[in-house]
Design a protein around this motif. Structure first.
Motif, PDB file in Angstrom:
ATOM      1  N   ARG A 275       0.850  -1.192   0.000  1.00  0.00           N
ATOM      2  CA  ARG A 275       0.000   0.000   0.000  1.00  0.00           C
ATOM      3  C   ARG A 275       0.886   1.242   0.000  1.00  0.00           C
ATOM      4  O   ARG A 275       1.844   1.341   0.777  1.00  0.00           O
ATOM      5  CB  ARG A 275      -0.906  -0.005   1.240  1.00  0.00           C
ATOM      6  CG  ARG A 275      -1.936   1.136   1.270  1.00  0.00           C
ATOM      7  CD  ARG A 275      -2.726   1.094   2.571  1.00  0.00           C
ATOM      8  NE  ARG A 275      -3.888   1.974   2.542  1.00  0.00           N
ATOM      9  CZ  ARG A 275      -5.123   1.575   2.272  1.00  0.00           C
ATOM     10  NH1 ARG A 275      -5.360   0.294   2.004  1.00  0.00           N
ATOM     11  NH2 ARG A 275      -6.126   2.429   2.262  1.00  0.00           N
ATOM     12  N   TYR A 276       0.564   2.178  -0.863  1.00  0.00           N
ATOM     13  CA  TYR A 276       1.234   3.476  -0.882  1.00  0.00           C
ATOM     14  C   TYR A 276       0.236   4.520  -0.408  1.00  0.00           C
ATOM     15  O   TYR A 276      -0.865   4.642  -0.958  1.00  0.00           O
ATOM     16  CB  TYR A 276       1.716   3.829  -2.289  1.00  0.00           C
ATOM     17  CG  TYR A 276       2.296   5.228  -2.372  1.00  0.00           C
ATOM     18  CD1 TYR A 276       3.575   5.491  -1.893  1.00  0.00           C
ATOM     19  CD2 TYR A 276       1.548   6.283  -2.899  1.00  0.00           C
ATOM     20  CE1 TYR A 276       4.108   6.766  -1.948  1.00  0.00           C
ATOM     21  CE2 TYR A 276       2.073   7.573  -2.956  1.00  0.00           C
ATOM     22  CZ  TYR A 276       3.355   7.807  -2.473  1.00  0.00           C
ATOM     23  OH  TYR A 276       3.877   9.079  -2.528  1.00  0.00           O
ATOM     24  N   THR A 277       0.611   5.264   0.632  1.00  0.00           N
ATOM     25  CA  THR A 277      -0.281   6.255   1.230  1.00  0.00           C
ATOM     26  C   THR A 277       0.328   7.640   1.108  1.00  0.00           C
ATOM     27  O   THR A 277       1.523   7.839   1.403  1.00  0.00           O
ATOM     28  CB  THR A 277      -0.529   5.946   2.714  1.00  0.00           C
ATOM     29  OG1 THR A 277      -1.129   4.656   2.846  1.00  0.00           O
ATOM     30  CG2 THR A 277      -1.445   6.984   3.351  1.00  0.00           C
ATOM     31  N   ASP A 278      -0.475   8.572   0.678  1.00  0.00           N
ATOM     32  CA  ASP A 278      -0.089   9.986   0.644  1.00  0.00           C
ATOM     33  C   ASP A 278      -1.076  10.745   1.521  1.00  0.00           C
ATOM     34  O   ASP A 278      -2.288  10.680   1.303  1.00  0.00           O
ATOM     35  CB  ASP A 278      -0.135  10.519  -0.793  1.00  0.00           C
ATOM     36  CG  ASP A 278       0.329  11.964  -0.882  1.00  0.00           C
ATOM     37  OD1 ASP A 278      -0.403  12.857  -0.416  1.00  0.00           O
ATOM     38  OD2 ASP A 278       1.422  12.200  -1.424  1.00  0.00           O
ATOM     39  N   GLU A 279      -0.551  11.442   2.520  1.00  0.00           N
ATOM     40  CA  GLU A 279      -1.418  12.118   3.467  1.00  0.00           C
ATOM     41  C   GLU A 279      -0.921  13.535   3.717  1.00  0.00           C
ATOM     42  O   GLU A 279       0.282  13.767   3.903  1.00  0.00           O
ATOM     43  CB  GLU A 279      -1.485  11.345   4.786  1.00  0.00           C
ATOM     44  CG  GLU A 279      -2.448  11.936   5.786  1.00  0.00           C
ATOM     45  CD  GLU A 279      -2.833  10.944   6.878  1.00  0.00           C
ATOM     46  OE1 GLU A 279      -3.141  11.400   7.986  1.00  0.00           O
ATOM     47  OE2 GLU A 279      -2.844   9.737   6.609  1.00  0.00           O
ATOM     48  N   SER A 280      -1.831  14.472   3.730  1.00  0.00           N
ATOM     49  CA  SER A 280      -1.491  15.862   4.033  1.00  0.00           C
ATOM     50  C   SER A 280      -2.430  16.372   5.121  1.00  0.00           C
ATOM     51  O   SER A 280      -3.616  16.022   5.159  1.00  0.00           O
ATOM     52  CB  SER A 280      -1.608  16.740   2.785  1.00  0.00           C
ATOM     53  OG  SER A 280      -2.940  16.767   2.307  1.00  0.00           O
ATOM     54  N   LYS A 281      -1.876  17.195   6.004  1.00  0.00           N
ATOM     55  CA  LYS A 281      -2.661  17.815   7.070  1.00  0.00           C
ATOM     56  C   LYS A 281      -2.354  19.305   7.097  1.00  0.00           C
ATOM     57  O   LYS A 281      -1.185  19.719   7.014  1.00  0.00           O
ATOM     58  CB  LYS A 281      -2.321  17.196   8.439  1.00  0.00           C
ATOM     59  CG  LYS A 281      -2.869  15.807   8.675  1.00  0.00           C
ATOM     60  CD  LYS A 281      -2.650  15.399  10.123  1.00  0.00           C
ATOM     61  CE  LYS A 281      -3.331  14.061  10.436  1.00  0.00           C
ATOM     62  NZ  LYS A 281      -2.575  12.930   9.892  1.00  0.00           N
TER      63      LYS A 281
END
Length: 823
Positions: free
Chosen positions: A472-478
Motif C-alpha cells: 500500500r502506498y499512502t499519501d497524506e497531508s494535514k
C-alpha cells in the motif's frame, strides 16, 4: 473480593487447559450438526469471504449469537470475548481508546489518530471514540491483531476491529427487545426487515437506552445540579435498503443517527497529594471538597461543575458490488461514505467542589469530525490466484474547541499555596490577577486528505503452499489553523514574572507554575493565530507464506509493515524557560511554539502461526508467536499541569496468542476463548524520559498487561418439544498493568477477572425468550485510568510525586432481565 478473583482466574486457566485435551484423540459424536463445525466460521479479514482457518492472520471472530449471549452492544463490551484487547474511556465517553497486544494511542487529544482502526460495514472511523456507541444488529465482529496496513483504510499500526452489521433480508422478520435492570436501566430496541419487491429489501433498527449514574456526586456550593454521573441516555436508528436488480449487481444504502445526552466523567480521589498544604487548603476553602481518606469504590465523586456531554453521530454510505463477466467474473466494489460526529462536553477540571478550573457544556469544549471517504476495489479469483487492487480516499475536517475557565476559588487556592511555600510574600497579590470567569478560548481547524493505492494477492503454488503479497502506498497531508485567546489577558503570569522572589525561589517553583508555567495562564498566548502543514508519503504492506500440512493443520510465517500518520498536538505548546520574562533579545525566554507537529508511527511486525482443527472439525486451536517493533511511538501524557505530546524512539511488543473454539461432544455445550501473552516494553525513551517517573517498577508500556485471557461457555438445552434453555458465562482475566502514561507506580491496576452471566428460557423457535443477566457478576473493583489531579501537585520528572491521583472507574456489577420477541 481478592479471593473470588483468584478462584475465577484459576477456573479460567483450568478450563482453557481442559479445552485442549480433545486435540489428542477425542472425536465428536456422529450426531453433531453441520452448524457446529469450524468450517462455518467465515471472516473477511482479506476483503473476501474465507474460512477462519484459511486466513494467515490472528483473528478473533465473534458470531451474532455469542455477541448477544455476552451482552455486547459496543466496542468496550467486546473485551470480555477478546484476549489482548483493552478498551478504556477517560474524561468523557467520546474519548475511548482501544489497544491490542498492549499497543494503542495514549491520551485525550484529537490530534492523535488511532493505532487500532475501527471499521463498520467497510467504513473507516477516524478515531476510536467516533466508533463508540450502540452497534445495533450484528452479523459478526472480527478483531484482527497486529498491523493491517494494506486493506483497512489507514492508521492500523496495532490492529483492526471490523464490525459487520446485519443486511436487509428478503424474508420478512421483526424483533423486539425490552430490558429492565438496576440503576434504573430501561432499554428498548426493535427491528423490522423484509422485501419491498423481489429486487428490493429493507431493514430498520431503532433503540433507546437509559440508565442512572454509577457515581453519586457531592456538588458542594454548585452550580452543578446533577447529583449522579456516568449515566446513560441515548437514542439510535439505522435504516438500510438493499437493491439486487440482477444476480450480478448488489447495492446497499445505509443511513444512521445517534444522539447521546449524558453526564460523564467525574473521578473520585484514589491517592491524596503528600504535600499537606494542598489537601488542607482545599478543605479550608470548601469543607468536604474531596474524599479524605480516599475510598474510590464507595463510588462518590466531588464536582461542583457540570460534566454534561452531548454526542451526535450521523452518516450515510453506499456499497456497490458488481460482478463483471467481461473480466472473468471479477467483482468491482465501491464504498462511498459521509460521516459527521460532534461532541459537546462540560468538565470539572479539578475534580473537587472547590471552584478552581472548569469547562462549560456550551459548545466551547468539544470536537467535530466530518469525513468523506471513497474506496474502490477490483478483485478476482482463479484456480491459482486470488487478486485485489484498490484505491482509497478520505477527506476529513476536524474542528476542536478548548475553553478552560478560571473558577471563583482559583486565586484563593493559588495564593494560599504560594503563601504556604514562602515565609514572606514581598507584596500582597491582587485577586484581579486571576479573575473568576477568565478563560482561554482556543480553536483548532484541521483538514486531512489521505489517498492510497493498494493491492493484495494470494498465489497458490500447490494445494498446500500459498504466498500472499500486499503493498500500500499512502499519501497524506494535514493543514492546521490554530487560534489562541486569553480572555483573562495573562495578567497574573505577567505580574509574577516581574517579582524575583517568586521566580527565583526553588521552594515555590511548582506552585509558581500553577499561576504561570501552565500554558493557559501565559500572556504570550494572547491573541495568537498561525498555520501549520505537513505531508507524508509512506509504504506499508505484508508478505505471508502459508503451508497446509494436512486438511486440518496450516502454518504461516508473515511480515507486515504498519503505519500511523503523524499530526499536530491540539494543545498549547511553549518553548524556552517559563520563569523568564518574555524578551525578544533573550533566546531562552518563553515563546509560543509554532511547530506542534509529531512524527508518524511505524512498525515492523513478524509472526509465526499455526491453525489447527480437530475432532471432525469441532475443535479449533490456533496459536501465533509475534514480534512487533515500533518506531516513534506516539505518546500523550498529562503532567498534572498540562498535556505533552512526544515520541518514544522504540517500543517492542512480543509474545504469544492462542485462540480456541470447541463444539463439544455434548451437543448442547460449546466454548470459545483464548490467551494472549504480550511483553510490551519501552526499549528507548529518548527525550521523552523527562516525563516518566524515575521510581517506575519496570519499562512495561502503560495499559499493557502481560497476560490476558478470555473464556465463554454456552449451554443450550431443549426442554420438551417446544421450549429451550440457553445459558452463557463469559470471563476475562488480565494481569496487572500501569494505567499512567508516565508509569507512576501509584497508577497500577491489579490483576483482575471480570465475569458476565446470562440465563435464558423461551420457545425453541426463539419466538420469545426471557433472559436474566448480570455483568461483572463478582462486582470486581477496577480502574479504567488513573491520572494526576489538575493543579494538585505533579508527577512529571523529579524524584518524588507530589500529585493527587484521581481515577475513572470501571463499571460495577449490574443485573437485569431482557425479553426478546421474534415475529
Amino acid at each position: 473480593m481478592k479471593d473470588r478473583s483468584v478462584l475465577l482466574r484459576r477456573a479460567v486457566v483450568g478450563a482453557l487447559a481442559l479445552m485442549t485435551v480433545p486435540a489428542f484423540g477425542q472425536q465428536a459424536t456422529e450426531q453433531q450438526q453441520d452448524t457446529r463445525t469450524i468450517d462455518t466460521i467465515i471472516v473477511t479479514a482479506q476483503k473476501r469471504e474465507q474460512s477462519l482457518q484459511d486466513v494467515p492472520i490472528v483473528v478473533t471472530a465473534v458470531s451474532e449469537q455469542l455477541l448477544q449471549d455476552t451482552g455486547v452492544k459496543d466496542i468496550k463490551d467486546l473485551t470480555i470475548l477478546t484476549p489482548g484487547l483493552l478498551v478504556t474511556s477517560t474524561s468523557n465517553e467520546s474519548v475511548t481508546t482501544a489497544r491490542i497486544r498492549g499497543i494503542g494511542t495514549v491520551g485525550d487529544n484529537a490530534g492523535l489518530e488511532s493505532s487500532v482502526g475501527v471499521v463498520i460495514d467497510g467504513v473507516y472511523r477516524p478515531r476510536n471514540g467516533v466508533g463508540f456507541g450502540d452497534l445495533g444488529e450484528l452479523e459478526r465482529i472480527e478483531v484482527l491483531k497486529g498491523p493491517q496496513g494494506t486493506l483497512f483504510g489507514k492508521n492500523t499500526s496495532a490492529g483492526v476491529i471490523n464490525v459487520v452489521t446485519k443486511r436487509p433480508a428478503f424474508d420478512f422478520g421483526a424483533n423486539v427487545e425490552l430490558t429492565a435492570g438496576d440503576y434504573g436501566a430501561m432499554e428498548g430496541a426493535a427491528s423490522v426487515t423484509g422485501p419491498f419487491s423481489d429486487k428490493v429489501a429493507g431493514r430498520l433498527y431503532i433503540a433507546s437506552r437509559e440508565r442512572d449514574g454509577f457515581l453519586d456526586i457531592v456538588r458542594g456550593p454548585g452550580p452543578r445540579t446533577e447529583d449522579e454521573d456516568v449515566d446513560r441516555k441515548f437514542k439510535t436508528a439505522r435504516g438500510q435498503l438493499l437493491f439486487q436488480p440482477s444476480e450480478a449487481l448488489d447495492i446497499r444504502l445505509t443511513a444512521d443517527y445517534t444522539d447521546r445526552d449524558e453526564n460523564c466523567c467525574a473521578a473520585p480521589q484514589v491517592v491524596l497529594s503528600p504535600t499537606p498544604g494542598v489537601v488542607q487548603l482545599l478543605t479550608t476553602l470548601v469543607p468536604n471538597s474531596l474524599r479524605n481518606p480516599p475510598d474510590p469504590f464507595d463510588r462518590v465523586a466531588y464536582s461542583n461543575r457540570s460534566t454534561k456531554q452531548e454526542v451526535e453521530d450521523k452518516g450515510a454510505s453506499a456499497e456497490i458490488n458488481w460482478d463483471l463477466e467481461a473480466l472473468g467474473g471479477a467483482t468491482l466494489t465501491s464504498i462511498t461514505a459521509w460521516r459527521n460526529w460532534e461532541t459537546i462536553n462540560g468538565q470539572d477540571a479539578d475534580f473537587t467542589t472547590v471552584d478552581i478550573l472548569y469547562r462549560n457544556p456550551d459548545g466551547n469544549f468539544g470536537n467535530q469530525f466530518e469525513q468523506l471517504s471513497q474506496e474502490f476495489r477490483l478483485a478476482g479469483e482463479s484456480e491459482k490466484l486470488s487478486w485485489l487492487v484498490g484505491v482509497f480516499y478520505a477527506d476529513e475536517d476536524l474542528e476542536s474547541h478548548d475553553t478552560l475557565i478560571i473558577g471563583n476559588d482559583f486565586f484563593n487556592y493559588f495564593n494560599g499555596l504560594l503563601r504556604g511555600a514562602l515565609s514572606a510574600i514581598p507584596a500582597p497579590l491582587q485577586p484581579l490577577l486571576y479573575p473568576g470567569g477568565g478563560a482561554t478560548q482556543d480553536v483548532y481547524e484541521q483538514n486531512s486528505k489521505s489517498w492510497a493505492l493498494f493491492t493484495n494477492n494470494s498465489i497458490r503454488f500447490t494445494d498446500a503452499l500459498e504466498l500472499t503479497l500486499g503493498v500500500r502506498y499512502t499519501d497524506e497531508s494535514k493543514d492546521l489553523d490554530s487560534d489562541y485567546s486569553n480572555l483573562h489577558g495573562g495578567v497574573g503570569c505577567a505580574t509574577l514574572r516581574n517579582i524575583p522572589a517568586f521566580v527565583n525561589n526553588p521552594a515555590a517553583a511548582t506552585i509558581f507554575g500553577i499561576g504561570c508555567s501552565v500554558t493557559y495562564a501565559d500572556p504570550i498566548f494572547n491573541d495568537v493565530a498561525f498555520s501549520q502543514s505537513r505531508d507524508e508519503q509512506e509504504w506499508s504492506g505484508t508478505a505471508k507464506i502459508a503451508y497446509r500440512f494436512t486438511d486440518d493443520v496450516m502454518s504461516y510465517l508473515s511480515y507486515a509493515k504498519g503505519y500511523k500518520g503523524g499530526g499536530f498536538n491540539l494543545y498549547r505548546e511553549r518553548t524556552g524557560n517559563f520563569l523568564l520574562n518574555p524578551n525578544p533579545n533573550n533566546p531562552a525566554a518563553p515563546a509560543v511554539d509554532r511547530d506542534t507537529s509529531f512524527e508518524e508511527e511505524t512498525v515492523d511486525s513478524y509472526e509465526l502461526g499455526v491453525k489447527t482443527q480437530w475432532a471432525d472439525n469441532s475443535l479449533l486451536v490456533n496459536g501465533a508467536v509475534f514480534y512487533q517493533d515500533y518506531t516513534d511511538f506516539q505518546l500523550n501524557t498529562f503532567t498534572g499541569l498540562q498535556f505533552v505530546v512526544t515520541s518514544l524512539p522504540q517500543v517492542v511488543s512480543q509474545g504469544v496468542d492462542v485462540d480456541v473454539v470447541w463444539y463439544t461432544p455434548l451437543e448442547q455445550l460449546s466454548f470459545q476463548g483464548g490467551v494472549t501473552y504480550a511483553d510490551t516494553t519501552i526499549e528507548e525513551y529518548g527525550s521523552a524520559l523527562q516525563f516518566f517517573r524515575p521510581e517506575r517498577e519496570d519499562d512495561q508500556l502503560s495499559f499493557a498487561p502481560e497476560w490476558s485471557g478470555s473464556l465463554s461457555a454456552t449451554y443450550e438445552q431443549p426442554i420438551g418439544n417446544n421450549l429451550l434453555f440457553r445459558g452463557n458465562v463469559g470471563a476475562r482475566y488480565t494481569s496487572e498493568y500501569n494505567t499512567g502514561s508516565n508509569l507512576d507506580p501509584r497508577k497500577i491496576q491489579d490483576a483482575m477477572t471480570l465475569v458476565n452471566l446470562r440465563l435464558g428460557f423461551g420457545a425453541a423457535d426463539e419466538k420469545w425468550m426471557v433472559e436474566l443477566w448480570s455483568l461483572n457478576v463478582t462486582d470486581e473493583d477496577y480502574y479504567q485510568v488513573l491520572f494526576d489531579a489538575t493543579l494538585q501537585g505533579s508527577s512529571a520528572g523529579g524524584t518524588a510525586s507530589t500529585s493527587t491521583i484521581n481515577g475513572f472507574l470501571g463499571a460495577p456489577r449490574t443485573y437485569g432481565v431482557t425479553a426478546r420477541f421474534k415475529f
